[in-house]
Each structure stands twice: as C-alpha cells, then as structure tokens.
Design a protein around this motif. Structure first.
Motif, PDB file in Angstrom:
ATOM      1  N   UNK A 349       0.811  -1.217   0.000  1.00 18.33           N
ATOM      2  CA  UNK A 349       0.000   0.000   0.000  1.00 18.33           C
ATOM      3  C   UNK A 349       0.842   1.264   0.000  1.00 18.33           C
ATOM      4  N   UNK A 350       2.031   1.191   0.596  1.00 21.02           N
ATOM      5  CA  UNK A 350       2.885   2.366   0.672  1.00 21.02           C
ATOM      6  C   UNK A 350       2.479   3.363   1.741  1.00 21.02           C
ATOM      7  N   UNK A 351       1.459   3.036   2.540  1.00 19.93           N
ATOM      8  CA  UNK A 351       1.002   3.967   3.580  1.00 19.93           C
ATOM      9  C   UNK A 351       1.976   4.002   4.751  1.00 19.93           C
ATOM     10  N   UNK A 352       2.509   2.841   5.126  1.00 19.35           N
ATOM     11  CA  UNK A 352       3.372   2.796   6.298  1.00 19.35           C
ATOM     12  C   UNK A 352       4.507   1.809   6.094  1.00 19.35           C
ATOM     13  N   UNK A 364      12.091  -4.713  21.534  1.00 20.18           N
ATOM     14  CA  UNK A 364      11.274  -5.081  22.667  1.00 20.18           C
ATOM     15  C   UNK A 364       9.860  -5.307  22.173  1.00 20.18           C
ATOM     16  N   UNK A 365       8.883  -4.757  22.885  1.00 16.33           N
ATOM     17  CA  UNK A 365       7.499  -4.955  22.451  1.00 16.33           C
ATOM     18  C   UNK A 365       7.056  -3.908  21.434  1.00 16.33           C
ATOM     19  N   UNK A 366       7.774  -2.811  21.337  1.00 22.67           N
ATOM     20  CA  UNK A 366       7.353  -1.686  20.488  1.00 22.67           C
ATOM     21  C   UNK A 366       7.660  -1.908  19.017  1.00 22.67           C
ATOM     22  N   UNK A 367       6.688  -1.554  18.165  1.00 23.18           N
ATOM     23  CA  UNK A 367       6.924  -1.398  16.732  1.00 23.18           C
ATOM     24  C   UNK A 367       6.670   0.060  16.375  1.00 23.18           C
ATOM     25  N   UNK A 368       7.596   0.638  15.632  1.00 27.49           N
ATOM     26  CA  UNK A 368       7.462   2.024  15.178  1.00 27.49           C
ATOM     27  C   UNK A 368       7.035   2.017  13.721  1.00 27.49           C
ATOM     28  N   UNK A 369       5.910   2.669  13.451  1.00 27.59           N
ATOM     29  CA  UNK A 369       5.344   2.689  12.108  1.00 27.59           C
ATOM     30  C   UNK A 369       5.611   4.045  11.481  1.00 27.59           C
ATOM     31  N   UNK A 370       6.419   4.067  10.433  1.00 27.71           N
ATOM     32  CA  UNK A 370       6.702   5.291   9.694  1.00 27.71           C
ATOM     33  C   UNK A 370       5.570   5.510   8.694  1.00 27.71           C
ATOM     34  N   UNK A 371       4.848   6.611   8.845  1.00 26.86           N
ATOM     35  CA  UNK A 371       3.664   6.869   8.033  1.00 26.86           C
ATOM     36  C   UNK A 371       4.051   7.667   6.786  1.00 26.86           C
ATOM     37  N   UNK A 372       3.846   7.073   5.618  1.00 21.81           N
ATOM     38  CA  UNK A 372       4.205   7.724   4.352  1.00 21.81           C
ATOM     39  C   UNK A 372       3.030   8.465   3.723  1.00 21.81           C
ATOM     40  N   UNK A 373       1.821   8.042   4.059  1.00 20.10           N
ATOM     41  CA  UNK A 373       0.630   8.688   3.511  1.00 20.10           C
ATOM     42  C   UNK A 373      -0.378   8.915   4.633  1.00 20.10           C
ATOM     43  N   UNK A 374      -0.956  10.091   4.663  1.00 17.64           N
ATOM     44  CA  UNK A 374      -2.005  10.365   5.638  1.00 17.64           C
ATOM     45  C   UNK A 374      -1.541  11.086   6.878  1.00 17.64           C
ATOM     46  N   UNK A 416      -7.652  -4.989  12.616  1.00 21.11           N
ATOM     47  CA  UNK A 416      -8.886  -4.691  11.880  1.00 21.11           C
ATOM     48  C   UNK A 416      -9.059  -3.191  11.690  1.00 21.11           C
ATOM     49  N   UNK A 417      -8.686  -2.413  12.709  1.00 19.76           N
ATOM     50  CA  UNK A 417      -8.775  -0.955  12.598  1.00 19.76           C
ATOM     51  C   UNK A 417      -7.729  -0.438  11.617  1.00 19.76           C
ATOM     52  N   UNK A 418      -6.537  -1.043  11.637  1.00 22.49           N
ATOM     53  CA  UNK A 418      -5.501  -0.678  10.671  1.00 22.49           C
ATOM     54  C   UNK A 418      -5.986  -0.936   9.244  1.00 22.49           C
ATOM     55  N   UNK A 419      -6.615  -2.051   9.047  1.00 22.14           N
ATOM     56  CA  UNK A 419      -7.134  -2.394   7.723  1.00 22.14           C
ATOM     57  C   UNK A 419      -8.168  -1.353   7.269  1.00 22.14           C
ATOM     58  N   UNK A 420      -9.012  -0.953   8.181  1.00 16.96           N
ATOM     59  CA  UNK A 420     -10.024   0.075   7.893  1.00 16.96           C
ATOM     60  C   UNK A 420      -9.353   1.407   7.556  1.00 16.96           C
ATOM     61  N   UNK A 421      -8.300   1.743   8.305  1.00 17.77           N
ATOM     62  CA  UNK A 421      -7.619   3.023   8.072  1.00 17.77           C
ATOM     63  C   UNK A 421      -6.904   3.031   6.722  1.00 17.77           C
ATOM     64  N   UNK A 422      -6.251   1.913   6.397  1.00 18.00           N
ATOM     65  CA  UNK A 422      -5.509   1.870   5.141  1.00 18.00           C
ATOM     66  C   UNK A 422      -6.412   2.038   3.933  1.00 18.00           C
ATOM     67  N   UNK A 423      -7.660   1.588   4.062  1.00 21.23           N
ATOM     68  CA  UNK A 423      -8.582   1.725   2.946  1.00 21.23           C
ATOM     69  C   UNK A 423      -8.885   3.201   2.662  1.00 21.23           C
ATOM     70  N   UNK A 424      -8.688   4.069   3.662  1.00 19.62           N
ATOM     71  CA  UNK A 424      -8.934   5.478   3.492  1.00 19.62           C
ATOM     72  C   UNK A 424      -7.751   6.239   2.916  1.00 19.62           C
ATOM     73  N   UNK A 425      -6.538   5.768   3.244  1.00 24.48           N
ATOM     74  CA  UNK A 425      -5.347   6.537   2.904  1.00 24.48           C
ATOM     75  C   UNK A 425      -4.501   5.897   1.802  1.00 24.48           C
ATOM     76  N   UNK A 426      -4.752   4.660   1.449  1.00 25.64           N
ATOM     77  CA  UNK A 426      -3.942   4.004   0.423  1.00 25.64           C
ATOM     78  C   UNK A 426      -4.208   4.602  -0.956  1.00 25.64           C
TER      79      UNK A 426
END
Length: 426
Positions: A349-352, A364-374, A416-426
């Motif tokens: 998708x190229x969003x993140x 550790x437990x953290x994942x950092x998501x670099x947001x490319x779109x939105x 599921x929320x991520x999937x919903x969000x990507x549909x808006x910004x992809x």
C-alpha cells in the motif's frame, strides 16, 4: 511461535493458552468514547495497577497514626523504604541487589552517574552516543561536556544510521569506538532507542568500550521491564531508568540506577554526595566527612519518596509474580503477531513502513510505524477507534503491546482498525 493466522479465533486461542492472562485484570484501563481502550502506550506511560491504592493506603495510615515514628516503626519503616524494590529491580535489569536502588528521577540520576563515570582527561574527553537520542539525554551530555569546559560539537561523537536506513548497525557503533579509542572517555547511550524501537547490543558495546579504556552506561528508560537485560554479566559500569513506562509506577515517579559492584566500594570516585548516600550506621551522627554506602546506595542524595515508592512497589510485585522470562516470552509472541498482521494488511500500500528491526533480539514490544501517507490523520483514526498509541514527530506512530496487560485479541482488533484506516489513505 512458528506461525500466525489473521483470525479472531487464532487470537482467542492464544489468549486461552496464555499463562499471564490473569494480570490484565489487575490494571485500570482508560476509556475512549466511553469504551475501555486498547492501550498500546506503555512505552510512554504504563497503566495503573489496581493494587496502587492499597499500597498507598498502607503508608498513608502509617503517616496518620505514627507520623515521624513511621521512619523506624511498623512492618515497613520508611528508613529502609529503598530496600523494598531491590529484589524486583535486580531481576528486571539483570543485577545483584546491591547494584540497584530506586531513587531520584531519570535525568537527575544520569547527571549524578556521569559525575562519577565521565572523567575527561587531556585528549581522552569524548562521549559516544546514538544520533537522535531522546532530548533529555542530549541535553544532559551537552551540559556535562560544557561543565568540563569542552565544546559539545567536538566532545560528543554521534553514531547514526547509514543513508537510507532507519536503525544503527552494531558494527558501526563498534567501529566508532575503535576509531576514537585514544580520545574516548565514556559511552553513554540508550539501551533501546525510543523512536525506532531498536534494542542495541549492549553486551558488545560494553566490551568494546572497556577494551579501549572507556566507561559505559545506558539510559534504560524504554528497556527496563521490556527488553532482556543482564547488566552485571555484561559488565556495564552504570545505568539509569525511569519507572513510569513499562514499570507502571505512575507519572513522574521515582527512577532507578545500576552501578556495577566493581565500583561499589570505591569512595575515591567523584560523586555529588547527599545525606542518604552516607553510611547508614553513622548517618544520624550528623558529622562532616562523606562515607558512601556500599553499592548503588552510595549514590543516593535524599531519603526516598515514600508514597512514590509505594506506587512503584505495587507494579514491581506483579513483575516478580509474573517473572521476566515469562513476560519476555509472551512479548516476543505478541509483537511477532503484530508484525505479521501489519505485513499481511499493509502489503504494497505504501502507507506505512515498520522501521523497528525484525529480529527478535533487536526489539522489545514496540513497533514504530513510519507513516508515508495520511500523516497524523492515520494516528487520529486509530484513536477514534479506541486505540491508544503514541505519535512522534515528524511521522512515526509507536505501538507497544505489553505482555502484562495486552492480549492477542487486542492485537487482532488493532489489525482490523488498521485495515479500515488503510482503505482510506492508500
């Protein structure tokens, strides 16, 4: 875990098999839009253990009924309040009990430790750290260097990622130590980088620093209670951490330090001394001449914040009951599940982009998501749907499923929320 599946049934099965699932009910959860949030922000502020009130009430009652006599009377006298947490802290950071103490605040403690372990001498005056360190660390190092009459631009060596990369290669850190071996006085850097979530190879860094005659210390604000730590065995000279992130002790609460036992009985070390670091056997003689307590206790300045220590202990008791080995095992599985779902959903998708290392030993437990779109709109979408994460400028969302109070179903619901969000910004 060898395989994951993007299904609610899979997540619920993992939760049923989770031996730590009982701990989730021991924490208070905030609400978003009237519903309990999915809280993935323990890397900024941990949740409140429900036992905090009981622990506070115990010391409040002692204060009410005994007043000043509470320092020496009762089941838990305040004179030795700093001893309550030693066993848990030693397990969490991989130390001996006399090598750790709960005290002060993170940056104040770093300054106190640098007074002892950053001793520039002639051309050996440089401090090595990671580029993009948390601001408080940058400010502390700058001011320490200036205190010794040196120029931060010359005395502070920063090691950063290679062009086009987000994380710092261990080989580049070790190469920088070698390059500056005749000038290096101290290595002081994060154990876990707050922005990318990268866990550094602290054992290798400590070994390399000592090989060239430098001291080495770590800021463990994002590592304590999260990543595996073996400070004693790694030979680290000093370390400091806060307790309000993964250690869940409350906003701005008491921090802690580690000092390796080889320094524990060295009164010749420079230090900014205080009353509570003085030998407790003669402390109340009120005499001149500082005689430090053995071990990390000798770096204390003031008597402990009793109410803060009480809240701190409420969480540490849970850590001891759960055990760091078990917490780490679940953490690897939870974050592995999260990483799998993000790959499944985001695809091309190229969003993140996940900029945290994929190797288990390097996160550790953290994942950092670099947001490319939105941009921040993606983060706001998460929050509106009940996900509490953490936004870091310019464009990173930090998501940290913590094993004490997050579940596999939490991770699935986020997906599921991520999937919903990507549909808006992809």
């Amino acid at each position: 875990m060898s395989s994951y599946r993007y299904s609610l049934a899979f997540a619920q099965e993992r939760d049923r098999e989770d031996p730590l699932r009982k701990f989730q009910s021991r924490f208070h959860f905030p609400k978003v839009n009237g519903e309990a949030a999915i809280y993935f922000c323990g890397n900024s502020l941990g949740l409140q253990p429900k036992a905090v009130r009981e622990h506070l009430d115990r010391d409040l009652e002692s204060w009410a009924s005994k007043a000043v006599d509470g320092h020496f009377e009762g089941d838990a006298p305040w004179f030795s309040v700093h001893e309550r947490s030693k066993a848990a802290l030693a397990e969490i950071v991989g130390a001996k009990k006399h090598e750790v103490v709960a005290m002060g605040s993170l940056t104040t403690n770093l300054h106190a430790l640098l007074v002892s372990f950053y001793q520039p001498n002639g051309k050996r005056n440089k401090i090595l750290t990671e580029a993009g360190a948390f601001p408080s660390d940058m400010y502390a190092l700058e001011s320490q260097v200036k205190y010794h009459g040196l120029d931060p631009d010359e005395a502070i060596v920063e090691v950063g990622p290679r062009p086009g990369e987000h994380t710092i290669r261990t080989e580049d850190i070790l190469q920088a130590i070698s390059k500056h071996q005749d000038e290096l006085a101290c290595v002081m850097m994060a154990g876990l980088q707050y922005y990318t979530g990268q866990v550094f190879d602290m054992k290798a860094i400590a070994s390399a620093a000592h090989a060239v005659g430098a001291t080495v210390g770590f800021d463990l604000a994002h590592a304590a209670g999260n990543a595996p730590l073996h400070l004693h065995d790694w030979g680290v000279d000093f370390a400091a951490w806060c307790s309000y992130k993964y250690l869940n002790s409350g906003p701005g609460n008491v921090a802690g330090i580690f000092v390796h036992e080889r320094h524990g009985n060295n009164p010749a070390l420079n230090r900014f001394a205080g009353w509570w670091g003085h030998d407790e056997k003669v402390r109340f003689k009120m005499e001149k001449g500082f005689v430090p307590m053995y071990g990390a206790d000798g770096w204390q300045n003031s008597n402990g914040n009793v109410l803060g220590m009480a809240a701190h202990q409420a969480s540490l008791d849970i850590f001891q009951e759960a055990g760091m080995v078990h917490l780490r095992k679940k953490s690897v599985q939870l974050t592995g599940f999260l990483a799998f779902l993000i790959r499944e959903i985001s695809g091309e998708s190229g969003v993140l982009e996940v900029i945290t290392p994929n190797a288990e030993a390097e996160r550790g437990c953290q994942l950092s998501l670099l947001i490319h779109k939105g941009g921040k709109a993606v983060f706001d979408e998460f929050y509106q749907n009940g996900i509490v994460g953490d936004w870091r400028n310019p464009n990173v969302i930090r998501i940290a499923p913590t094993p004490l109070y997050n579940s596999f179903e939490d991770v699935f619901r986020f997906a599921k929320i991520l999937e919903q969000s990507l549909s808006k910004f992809a």
